[in-house]
Design a protein around this motif. Structure first.
Motif, mmCIF file in Angstrom:
data_model
loop_
_atom_site.group_PDB
_atom_site.id
_atom_site.type_symbol
_atom_site.label_atom_id
_atom_site.label_comp_id
_atom_site.label_asym_id
_atom_site.label_seq_id
_atom_site.Cartn_x
_atom_site.Cartn_y
_atom_site.Cartn_z
ATOM 1 N N ASP A 118 -46.539 -63.588 -23.250
ATOM 2 C CA ASP A 118 -45.593 -63.291 -22.696
ATOM 3 C C ASP A 118 -45.876 -61.487 -22.395
ATOM 4 O O ASP A 118 -47.469 -60.803 -22.537
ATOM 5 N N VAL A 138 -49.381 -62.117 -15.336
ATOM 6 C CA VAL A 138 -48.120 -62.431 -16.281
ATOM 7 C C VAL A 138 -47.047 -61.691 -15.637
ATOM 8 O O VAL A 138 -46.371 -62.286 -15.240
ATOM 9 N N GLU A 183 -41.848 -63.703 -27.435
ATOM 10 C CA GLU A 183 -42.076 -62.393 -27.250
ATOM 11 C C GLU A 183 -41.004 -61.185 -28.007
ATOM 12 O O GLU A 183 -41.293 -60.121 -28.113
#
Length: 426
Positions: free
Chosen positions: A296, A332, A238
């Motif tokens: 992510d 997400v 991420e």
């Protein structure tokens, strides 16, 4: 000293660009965020008093930092003197113990860049509620006033002021260390830190309020922090995803304004002005994030930005792929803003009627009640559906809600163009 420079203009520009570094450097000395901000403001007041009479120093940022730091050291020495005298008369009490002033002055390991990152991790400590953390970090790292933060968060100024005050008191009361954490504590704060870095970048990409459309200094600082984080945590996808997103977005900064300084939207930008070095870095960062298993929200947004970066024109853009990516992002990290952005690419991929259905489903969402891009997007779709009167009403609403002057002017020009076009077609 330079007597010819406007001291107030210089001070305004330097403070906007360097206040976070100055506060962070002082916070490292006094170990208290609230006190550090007060001392930095003392230095600002000193500049307001001295520069008009004595001229602007050759390095205004260094002058402010040195002045604030000297005041911090004076504060420590006063505290130490008080503690010593209290002990001598048998009234020693337990209170915050400041670092030794001599140690502070002599410590050669203290670096400004690390100070900013340490302050960032401190303000992202879990003792702070998210709303307090966001308000405090926008103040410290974005340089926004209480009123500007309030407009951006769509809450009252008094609420923002209370959140910032509570946050600083809580950090002090809890004795939160102004250090980059190690071990398990570092990744535990990572999510909040990444969120703040992204907030700072977004504030630079499109300023919440004021006359400036963008603030390049904030974009640069966010990317610098992102690169430091990527070096600290090379195995976290991420982090690479966020850095890739920032670099891909920043690659368009030069093309986001025309020769007259007016904003230029993505569809109208000269893609030859996009920074290819940043595009290359962003694409490499995205590959790195994906190789680490990144799925992510930041990596997905970087993938969206990469689709735009690879396309040679609006017509060559793979809008269907973008709609897929926005669908994955909505799964997400669902939010009404993501859904609004998805509507824009659905409009390109499947036509304005399909997109308008998505947008209309958001009109009663309280989170978007005062979000100017909702009526702005709806206006674009209504124009494509040949409903100019409805589109004009939406543009009026969008201009009314926009707090950034450049954005308000852009919306006003679009409204004017639409009205002229409507008159010409009669």
């Amino acid at each position: 000293m330079s007597p010819s420079r406007d001291p107030f203009a210089v001070l305004d520009a330097v403070w906007r660009a360097e206040s976070a570094r100055i506060v962070a450097g002082v916070a490292r000395v006094v170990r208290d965020v609230g006190l550090a901000e007060e001392l930095a403001h003392d230095a600002l007041v000193a500049a307001l008093e001295q520069w008009p009479a004595e001229g602007v120093p050759d390095n205004p940022g260094a002058w402010l930092a040195a002045t604030a730091r000297r005041r911090a050291i004076d504060t420590i020495r006063r505290e130490q003197t008080f503690a010593r005298k209290a002990e001598e008369v048998g009234r020693a009490e337990s209170h915050r113990v400041a670092p030794d002033a001599a140690d502070v002055v002599a410590d050669p390991t203290r670096t400004v860049g690390d100070d900013v990152l340490a302050l960032l991790f401190a303000t992202c400590h879990p003792v702070l509620a998210r709303e307090s953390r966001v308000a405090l970090t926008l103040r410290l790292f974005g340089g926004l006033t209480t009123d500007e933060i309030a407009r951006g968060l769509l809450v009252a100024s008094t609420t923002v002021g209370q959140r910032i005050s509570r946050a600083k008191k809580r950090l002090s009361a809890q004795g939160v260390e102004l250090e980059i954490p190690s071990g398990e504590e570092l990744p535990a704060r990572l999510g909040a830190v990444l969120e703040v870095v992204y907030l700072v970048f977004n504030e630079g990409y499109t300023a919440t309020a004021g006359a400036d459309w963008m603030r390049h200094d904030l974009c640069d600082e966010a990317m610098r922090l992102g690169r430091r984080l990527a070096a600290l945590l090379p195995a976290r996808p991420e982090v690479h995803g966020l850095l890739a997103l920032l670099e891909l977005q920043a690659s368009r900064l030069r093309a986001r304004t025309g020769p007259d300084g007016r904003p230029v939207l993505l569809a109208d930008q000269d893609r030859g002005r996009w920074d290819r070095v940043l595009v290359h870095r962003g694409l490499a960062g995205l590959d790195r994030a994906r190789s680490l298993g990144g799925a992510d929200a930041y990596t997905l947004q970087a993938a969206i930005a990469a689709e735009h970066a690879r396309a040679g024109s609006v017509a060559a853009t793979d809008w269907a792929r973008l709609a897929e990516l926005y669908g994955e992002l909505a799964a997400v990290a669902p939010s009404p803003v993501v859904e609004l952005n998805r509507a824009v690419v659905v409009g390109r991929a499947s036509g304005p009627a399909a997109a308008l259905a998505i947008v209309d489903g958001l009109r009663d969402d309280p989170a978007l009640a005062r979000y100017h891009l909702l009526p702005a997007v709806r206006a674009d779709l209504l124009v494509q559906l040949d409903r100019p009167a409805d589109a004009a009403m939406e543009l009026e609403r969008a201009a009314e809600l926009a707090s950034n002057q450049a954005e308000r002017e852009l919306l006003a020009r679009r409204l004017e163009d639409l009205r002229e076009s409507s008159l010409g077609s009669r």
